[in-house]
Design a protein around this motif. Structure first.
Motif, PDB file in Angstrom:
ATOM      1  N   GLU A   1      -1.806  14.582  -6.416  1.00  0.00           N
ATOM      2  CA  GLU A   1      -2.408  15.954  -7.073  1.00  0.00           C
ATOM      3  C   GLU A   1      -4.453  14.892  -6.939  1.00  0.00           C
ATOM      4  N   ILE A   2      -4.088  14.041  -7.567  1.00  0.00           N
ATOM      5  CA  ILE A   2      -5.723  13.528  -8.073  1.00  0.00           C
ATOM      6  C   ILE A   2      -6.431  13.066  -7.345  1.00  0.00           C
ATOM      7  N   CYS A   3      -5.781  12.231  -6.817  1.00  0.00           N
ATOM      8  CA  CYS A   3      -6.161  11.512  -5.665  1.00  0.00           C
ATOM      9  C   CYS A   3      -6.754  11.935  -4.259  1.00  0.00           C
ATOM     10  N   THR A   4      -5.860  13.156  -4.207  1.00  0.00           N
ATOM     11  CA  THR A   4      -5.956  14.594  -2.896  1.00  0.00           C
ATOM     12  C   THR A   4      -7.333  14.751  -3.096  1.00  0.00           C
ATOM     13  N   ASN A   5      -7.543  15.122  -4.442  1.00  0.00           N
ATOM     14  CA  ASN A   5      -8.616  15.922  -5.153  1.00  0.00           C
ATOM     15  C   ASN A   5     -10.022  14.923  -5.230  1.00  0.00           C
ATOM     16  N   PHE A   6      -9.752  13.985  -5.398  1.00  0.00           N
ATOM     17  CA  PHE A   6     -11.312  12.576  -5.236  1.00  0.00           C
ATOM     18  C   PHE A   6     -11.186  12.188  -3.845  1.00  0.00           C
ATOM     19  N   GLY A   7      -9.799  12.700  -3.096  1.00  0.00           N
ATOM     20  CA  GLY A   7     -10.241  12.389  -1.476  1.00  0.00           C
ATOM     21  C   GLY A   7     -10.266  10.507  -1.899  1.00  0.00           C
ATOM     22  N   PHE A   8      -8.788   9.973  -2.160  1.00  0.00           N
ATOM     23  CA  PHE A   8      -8.356   8.849  -1.753  1.00  0.00           C
ATOM     24  C   PHE A   8      -7.398   9.013  -1.417  1.00  0.00           C
ATOM     25  N   ASN A   9      -6.841   8.549  -0.242  1.00  0.00           N
ATOM     26  CA  ASN A   9      -6.048   8.265   0.919  1.00  0.00           C
ATOM     27  C   ASN A   9      -5.374   7.457   0.498  1.00  0.00           C
ATOM     28  N   GLU A  10      -3.964   7.795   1.210  1.00  0.00           N
ATOM     29  CA  GLU A  10      -2.187   6.494   0.117  1.00  0.00           C
ATOM     30  C   GLU A  10      -2.382   5.408   1.899  1.00  0.00           C
ATOM     31  N   ILE A  11      -1.838   4.078   0.453  1.00  0.00           N
ATOM     32  CA  ILE A  11      -1.980   3.280   1.907  1.00  0.00           C
ATOM     33  C   ILE A  11      -0.910   2.644   1.300  1.00  0.00           C
ATOM     34  N   ARG A  12       0.488   2.017   2.297  1.00  0.00           N
ATOM     35  CA  ARG A  12       1.417   1.384   1.929  1.00  0.00           C
ATOM     36  C   ARG A  12       1.760  -0.574   2.176  1.00  0.00           C
ATOM     37  N   THR A  13       1.066  -1.487   1.501  1.00  0.00           N
ATOM     38  CA  THR A  13       1.055  -2.421   2.110  1.00  0.00           C
ATOM     39  C   THR A  13       2.372  -3.240   2.070  1.00  0.00           C
ATOM     40  N   PRO A  14       2.629  -4.516   2.560  1.00  0.00           N
ATOM     41  CA  PRO A  14       3.994  -4.787   2.428  1.00  0.00           C
ATOM     42  C   PRO A  14       3.519  -5.444   0.769  1.00  0.00           C
ATOM     43  N   ILE A  15       5.379  -5.521   0.677  1.00  0.00           N
ATOM     44  CA  ILE A  15       6.323  -5.629  -0.591  1.00  0.00           C
ATOM     45  C   ILE A  15       5.609  -7.272  -0.331  1.00  0.00           C
ATOM     46  N   PHE A  16       5.686  -8.231   0.850  1.00  0.00           N
ATOM     47  CA  PHE A  16       5.285 -10.142   0.282  1.00  0.00           C
ATOM     48  C   PHE A  16       3.964 -10.341   1.823  1.00  0.00           C
ATOM     49  N   GLU A  17       3.098 -10.946   1.084  1.00  0.00           N
ATOM     50  CA  GLU A  17       1.954 -11.202   1.186  1.00  0.00           C
ATOM     51  C   GLU A  17       2.094 -12.600   1.951  1.00  0.00           C
ATOM     52  N   HIS A  18       1.220 -13.775   2.770  1.00  0.00           N
ATOM     53  CA  HIS A  18       0.747 -14.767   2.923  1.00  0.00           C
ATOM     54  C   HIS A  18       0.409 -15.279   1.759  1.00  0.00           C
ATOM     55  N   THR A  19       1.224 -16.364   0.736  1.00  0.00           N
ATOM     56  CA  THR A  19       0.954 -17.173  -1.018  1.00  0.00           C
ATOM     57  C   THR A  19      -0.168 -16.913  -0.619  1.00  0.00           C
ATOM     58  N   GLU A  20      -1.209 -17.895   0.200  1.00  0.00           N
ATOM     59  CA  GLU A  20      -2.372 -17.954   0.002  1.00  0.00           C
ATOM     60  C   GLU A  20      -3.785 -16.968  -0.166  1.00  0.00           C
ATOM     61  N   LEU A  21      -3.107 -15.400  -0.099  1.00  0.00           N
ATOM     62  CA  LEU A  21      -4.044 -14.290  -0.229  1.00  0.00           C
ATOM     63  C   LEU A  21      -4.354 -14.647  -1.822  1.00  0.00           C
ATOM     64  N   PHE A  22      -2.547 -14.129  -2.280  1.00  0.00           N
ATOM     65  CA  PHE A  22      -2.764 -14.584  -3.722  1.00  0.00           C
ATOM     66  C   PHE A  22      -3.932 -15.332  -4.781  1.00  0.00           C
TER      67      PHE A  22
END
Ligand code: HAM
Length: 420
Positions: free
Chosen positions: A29-50
């Motif tokens: 509800e709050i994110c909708t009122n603030f205009g933020f859209n949901e994103i789902r990124t993978p549970i794992f990424e390349h180690t280098e990114l972190f």
């Protein structure tokens, strides 16, 4: 072993799941009122990114990541936080080409190999928001006010917002020199970790929990007192916006955060109700991270809150959520013919958005009624050969004990009318 979950993990079910879902609804509800859209990124990424994103000198990268090599010999890490993955997605999906700012939110599991204790897990969950494309204090104010509204709507009042500014890269460089100079005569008294920090990232010494390091910092200079004009103005305007919105805060020069990507604003919402792990939400500005990950210079600001810690705080304030199943109607049956009619009817009720239950255990009539009571059913009925023959059933209101005679066909209509 087989019946023990791995250390630092938690099963989410029952009343805890109820609170969890309420929290998710409030977040949506709050994110909708603030205009933020949901994103789902993978549970794992390349180690280098972190390594690049979170920072080589952080505890997360040095000690806490769940990293492995996959069958294709890639170095993979389960995400220890949400920001780096969102930055990667922002660049890979070219979201910078859309109208700016880009405003995203997420709910995600995160993994850190830490020493488990109350409020600290190895698999935990974060709600987070990231806002890309604005370097203005208005963006910081928007993100902070979103968190303040969320906490208020969750009934969490006993929290303090601690805020600080670390300055941009220039101010930071200057401050690091000042801090190093201040500590130069006592380098040998620092703990081994801080000795390393002294060389690589002096600012993080302020975050050391070691008593002797802390004692050395008693009269230490602070970053917020050594800001250049622009960073100082940025911080002052942010504070004035928070004042205008009636958001209370404490300027706290000890807040430096445990991740390397912050520039200028950093903040934490700290609860007084849940013990040592009291930070329910933390965040700040990270104007260099997008560039660090290979994009064009893009300012950004964001935050993340630990869901388990939010629930602990909600429970401390309001007690645990009571788990009450609210079955609308229990349909008991006796005999093979009645079984088929009952199943057809239960299916029809459910198609009409009515929560109906029936027997899956081959129980006696008495035991079926006992079960109907146990699951808090509002209405109940029993269908047997007689009821089928006469096309007439008795629906009982379990609370008032009132009984109504109906034909089988009338049950759906009756339930719809009476549940309103
Ligand atoms: P963080 O402070 O590392 O920041 O984590 C955010 C929140 O996650 C913490 O305030 C805490 O509530 C929760 N948390 C962290 N570790 C654990 C744990 N082991 N068990 C339970 N809860 C935990 C970040 O992760 C940044 N990515 C925040 C951010 C977003 N900054 C800018 N954008």
């Amino acid at each position: 072993m087989l019946t023990n979950a791995p250390r630092g993990t938690k099963d989410i079910y029952g009343s805890y799941m109820n609170t969890w879902k309420k929290l998710e609804n409030t977040v949506n509800e709050i994110c909708t009122n603030f205009g933020f859209n949901e994103i789902r990124t993978p549970i794992f990424e390349h180690t280098e990114l972190f390594q690049r994103g979170v920072g080589e000198t952080t505890d997360i990268v040095q000690k806490e990541m769940y990293s492995f090599t996959d069958k294709g010999k890639r170095n993979i890490t389960l995400k220890p936080e949400g920001t780096a993955g969102v930055v990667r997605a922002y660049l890979e999906r070219k979201m910078y080409a859309d109208a700016q700012p880009t405003k995203l939110f997420y709910l995600t599991p995160a993994f850190r190999y830490e020493r488990p204790q109350a409020g600290r897990y190895r698999q935990f969950h974060q709600f987070g928001v990231e806002l890309f494309g604005s370097d203005k204090p208005t963006a910081d104010a928007e993100v902070i006010s979103l968190a303040a509204n969320l906490l208020k709507n969750l009934g969490i009042n006993n929290v303090e917002l601690h805020i600080n500014s670390l300055g941009g890269p220039e101010c930071r460089k200057k401050y690091n020199t000042i801090l190093k100079e201040f500590l130069s005569e006592n380098i040998d008294s620092l703990c081994p970790t801080c000795k390393e920090r002294y060389e690589k990232n002096p600012l993080r010494i302020l975050d050391c929990k070691n008593e002797s390091c802390h004692a050395l910092l008693k009269d230490a200079p602070f970053a917020k007192d050594n800001l250049g004009t622009e960073c100082k103005e940025h911080f002052e305007e942010l504070l004035s916006l928070l004042d205008a919105m009636g958001i209370e805060y404490v300027v706290d020069p000890w807040i430096v955060r445990g991740l390397d990507y912050y520039t200028r604003t950093v903040f934490e919402f700290i609860s007084n109700d849940i013990g040592a792990q009291g930070t329910v939400c933390g965040g700040g500005r990270y104007d260099k991270l997008v560039e660090e990950c290979g994009g064009a210079p893009t300012p950004a600001v964001g935050l993340a809150a630990g869901i388990e810690r939010l629930i602990m705080t909600m429970e401390a304030a309001n007690g645990p959520d009571e788990y009450k199943p609210e079955c609308d109607i229990y349909l008991g049956y006796v005999g093979e013919n009645a079984k088929k009619t009952t199943f057809a009817l239960v299916n029809e009720l459910r198609k009409n958005d009515i929560y109906a239950e029936t027997d899956l255990m081959n129980r006696s009539v008495k035991a079926q009624m006992k079960y109907a009571n146990k699951i808090g059913s509002k209405y109940s009925t029993i269908i047997g050969d007689n009821e089928l023959e006469e096309n007439s059933v008795i629906i009982k209101n379990m609370e008032t004990r009132e009984q109504t005679n109906l034909t089988i066909k009338e049950i759906v209509k009756f339930m719809k009318q009476n549940l309103q």
